[in-house]
Design a protein around this motif. Structure first.
Motif, PDB file in Angstrom:
ATOM      1  N   ASP A 122      31.771  46.039  35.863  1.00 17.36           N
ATOM      2  CA  ASP A 122      32.767  46.967  36.197  1.00 17.36           C
ATOM      3  C   ASP A 122      34.325  46.163  36.099  1.00 17.36           C
ATOM      4  O   ASP A 122      34.787  45.517  37.187  1.00 17.36           O
ATOM      5  CB  ASP A 122      32.928  47.563  37.351  1.00 17.36           C
ATOM      6  CG  ASP A 122      33.847  48.479  37.992  1.00 17.36           C
ATOM      7  OD1 ASP A 122      34.622  49.116  37.332  1.00 17.36           O
ATOM      8  OD2 ASP A 122      33.617  49.256  39.062  1.00 17.36           O
ATOM      9  N   ASN A 147      37.114  48.021  35.610  1.00 13.96           N
ATOM     10  CA  ASN A 147      38.519  49.019  36.189  1.00 13.96           C
ATOM     11  C   ASN A 147      38.178  48.624  37.882  1.00 13.96           C
ATOM     12  O   ASN A 147      39.167  49.693  38.557  1.00 13.96           O
ATOM     13  CB  ASN A 147      37.730  50.548  36.361  1.00 13.96           C
ATOM     14  CG  ASN A 147      38.002  50.826  34.814  1.00 13.96           C
ATOM     15  OD1 ASN A 147      38.721  49.988  33.758  1.00 13.96           O
ATOM     16  ND2 ASN A 147      36.698  50.803  34.512  1.00 13.96           N
ATOM     17  N   SER A 148      37.915  47.654  38.602  1.00 12.51           N
ATOM     18  CA  SER A 148      37.667  47.837  40.191  1.00 12.51           C
ATOM     19  C   SER A 148      38.555  46.731  41.133  1.00 12.51           C
ATOM     20  O   SER A 148      39.836  46.004  39.880  1.00 12.51           O
ATOM     21  CB  SER A 148      35.840  46.658  40.782  1.00 12.51           C
ATOM     22  OG  SER A 148      36.619  46.573  42.223  1.00 12.51           O
ATOM     23  N   GLU A 149      39.577  46.785  41.651  1.00 14.21           N
ATOM     24  CA  GLU A 149      40.699  46.765  42.001  1.00 14.21           C
ATOM     25  C   GLU A 149      40.689  45.052  42.876  1.00 14.21           C
ATOM     26  O   GLU A 149      41.029  44.405  42.822  1.00 14.21           O
ATOM     27  CB  GLU A 149      41.472  46.687  42.842  1.00 14.21           C
ATOM     28  CG  GLU A 149      42.083  48.385  42.423  1.00 14.21           C
ATOM     29  CD  GLU A 149      43.297  49.005  43.405  1.00 14.21           C
ATOM     30  OE1 GLU A 149      42.698  49.077  44.323  1.00 14.21           O
ATOM     31  OE2 GLU A 149      43.913  49.696  42.977  1.00 14.21           O
ATOM     32  N   ILE A 150      38.761  45.372  43.797  1.00  8.82           N
ATOM     33  CA  ILE A 150      38.405  43.716  44.012  1.00  8.82           C
ATOM     34  C   ILE A 150      37.545  43.469  43.117  1.00  8.82           C
ATOM     35  O   ILE A 150      36.129  43.916  43.443  1.00  8.82           O
ATOM     36  CB  ILE A 150      37.932  44.584  45.187  1.00  8.82           C
ATOM     37  CG1 ILE A 150      39.332  45.324  46.485  1.00  8.82           C
ATOM     38  CG2 ILE A 150      37.118  43.205  46.043  1.00  8.82           C
ATOM     39  CD1 ILE A 150      38.937  45.084  47.958  1.00  8.82           C
ATOM     40  N   LEU A 151      37.161  42.119  42.662  1.00  6.00           N
ATOM     41  CA  LEU A 151      36.037  41.377  42.169  1.00  6.00           C
ATOM     42  C   LEU A 151      35.267  41.086  42.869  1.00  6.00           C
ATOM     43  O   LEU A 151      35.135  40.671  44.183  1.00  6.00           O
ATOM     44  CB  LEU A 151      37.036  40.701  40.819  1.00  6.00           C
ATOM     45  CG  LEU A 151      37.380  40.563  40.214  1.00  6.00           C
ATOM     46  CD1 LEU A 151      37.486  39.415  39.137  1.00  6.00           C
ATOM     47  CD2 LEU A 151      36.639  41.639  38.638  1.00  6.00           C
TER      48      LEU A 151
END
Length: 531
Positions: free
Chosen positions: A378, A380-384
């Motif tokens: 993913d 597109n997630s702001e938090i890895l």
């Protein structure tokens, strides 16, 4: 007989003088020394019997003193001899400035014929001379000499020295220019020239074009530094397009596919498959935008490209999580002597492998284990954050080296050749030119797959070991197994501290005022107690 002792000493001194001056310890100096020593022993025995010398206390004391002195001299001589023959040097500089790189050492030690460096400069730079001495320590076949152009015009004429060239490398009838007058003599330049001198063949490396690559478009292309480095190793880079062509050129030592933003055509994939089947060598470098539609080719070798991207949080504070820091290189000639030094891969993709009969595979680029790295699905997630269901834990393979034995007959198309199902050791290849007529083959096909393409671009090529990974991969693929594969020599880092005027003033005040004042203040209580 009373003056025979001085004759004996004269014979010993004459033998030593002849040996040191001529630098040849042959029969003449050896005979003189042996005769002198034997006559000296005979003279001492005769004197002791005639005068009853050993009964005297003074003679015994003198003999003990002589023996002790002789023992000290012999021990010191042995220490000096061993120090000159087996010297031990410890380089404590940060970048090992006074130590040759492994490639330089292996090149010099592998010399089969004498090589000499001619420096047409009477000013002997201490740093350059130390470098040449380090090379000379590795092999007796490496020599160097400083030449005064005024004193030896014949050498000036022989090498065609003008106001531009300052140093040459010579072996037999071959000569290679090293540096110009305004250039320093460095290990990188000397090693590259030495490698070019001892390499008798010039191989052609083809870069596949026609798919929006940034390779070989111009002198300022995205991989111009890599192309220049290949040229220094006698590897000529050329573009390859399959327009109006039926197969990969016969002189292709290695074909490189990398940096493409468009898929290859099915016919192109078949031609690359045919090239591998007739003993070709292929380097595939992938970027995150496309798999290049190479699944049919990769599946024959048990390789697949993971669609996820590698996340590495170990260096995120500096480079970001999209840059993978690799310092685990497995066991392979491409990365031998790399140790735990680092190479960088931005937007890399993992490589998956499965066992295929007849294919020998070795991962040589491995990321750090989880939780430092993982394959992220993913983006597109702001938090890895690692997802147990969709992500994959590290360590992940970013580079795989594969080889496969080829047995059969091949013609121009190469389709008659076949892969062998038996593993074999590396086979030396006497010629890198593929046959154009039908002939029997019994050789290897090699494939290197790297899940990143921009590590060899101009912006990353000279960072850490990135250039070494690319050049060593090409060298291994070209089946130049007689050439050393290791780290290329590195230039010294600039560690100068540039201070502003304010910082320089503060440093002056601190060193000349504050520190002495602290010492005085600390000494006052001690003086007061002892008063």
């Amino acid at each position: 007989m009373e003056y025979g002792f001085w004759l004996n000493l004269f014979l010993i001194a004459a033998g030593l003088t002849v040996g040191f001056i001529s630098e040849r310890w042959d029969i003449i100096p050896f005979t003189l020394i042996v005769i002198g020593v034997v006559l000296t022993i005979a003279w001492l025995l005769w004197q002791s019997k005639r005068t009853n010398l050993w009964a005297r206390r003074s003679a015994q004391s003198s003999t003990n003193a002589i023996l002790a002195t002789t023992a000290v001299v012999v021990i010191l001589s042995l220490i000096n001899f061993l120090g000159a023959r087996y010297s031990i040097r410890q380089d404590l500089t940060e970048n090992q400035l006074f130590t040759l790189a492994p490639q330089s050492k292996e090149l010099v030690r592998s010399l089969k014929s004498p090589v000499k460096v001619w420096i047409f400069d009477i000013t002997q730079n201490a740093r350059e001379k130390e470098l040449l001495v380090n090379y000379q320590r590795q092999s007796s076949k490496f020599k160097f000499e400083y030449v005064d152009t005024q004193a030896k015009p014949s050498l000036v004429k022989k090498f065609g020295v003008d106001n531009n060239v300052r140093a040459f490398l010579e072996s037999g009838k071959r000569q290679v220019k090293i540096v110009d007058f305004n250039e320093p003599l460095t290990e990188i330049k000397l090693t590259n020239c030495l490698q070019k001198l001892i390499s008798t063949d010039v191989l052609t490396i083809y870069f596949l074009k026609g798919h929006s690559e940034d390779i070989l478009d111009s002198i300022d292309s995205n991989m111009s530094k890599a192309v220049e480095a290949l040229a220094e190793m006698n590897l000529i880079a050329k573009p390859l397009t399959f327009t109006n062509k039926s197969l990969v050129p016969d002189d292709a030592a290695v074909v490189i596919v990398g940096g493409d933003s468009q898929d290859l055509f099915p016919n192109e994939i078949k031609l690359l498959q045919a090239y591998l089947k007739r003993g070709g060598n292929l380097l595939l470098m992938f970027n995150p935008r496309t798999a290049q539609n190479l699944d049919p080719l990769l599946s024959e070798w048990g390789v697949s490209i993971d669609p996820r991207l590698v996340v590495d949080i170990s260096g995120s504070a500096i480079l970001g999580p999209a840059v993978s820091l690799v310092n685990n290189y497995g066991q392979h000639p491409i990365t031998k002597n790399f140790g735990n030094k680092t190479s960088f891969y931005q937007f890399a993709r993992p490589i998956n492998t499965k066992t295929v009969e007849g294919v020998q595979s070795n991962p040589f680029l491995l990321t750090k284990p989880y939780p430092h790295s993982w394959a992220e699905s993913d983006l597109n997630s702001e938090i890895l954050r690692f997802n147990e269901k969709t992500d994959r834990k590290g360590p992940l393979a970013l580079g795989i080296a594969l080889k496969r034995k080829i047995v059969g007959k091949t013609d121009n198309s190469g389709y008659e050749a076949s892969y062998s199902n038996t593993l074999s050791p590396v086979l030396p290849i006497t010629s890198h030119v593929h046959a154009t007529n039908t002939k029997s083959t019994n050789r290897e096909s090699r494939l290197v797959v790297i899940g990143n393409s921009n590590f060899a671009s101009n912006s990353w090529f000279q960072k850490a070991l990135n250039g070494d990974v690319f050049l060593n991969s090409v060298t291994w693929l070209s089946q130049r197994d007689f050439q050393p594969l290791s780290i290329r020599p590195k230039e010294a880092k600039n560690r100068r501290i540039n201070l502003s005027p304010a910082q320089a003033s503060l440093l002056t005040i601190f060193s000349l005022v504050i520190l002495p004042l602290i010492g005085i203040i600390g000494a006052v209580p001690v003086w007061w107690q002892r008063r």
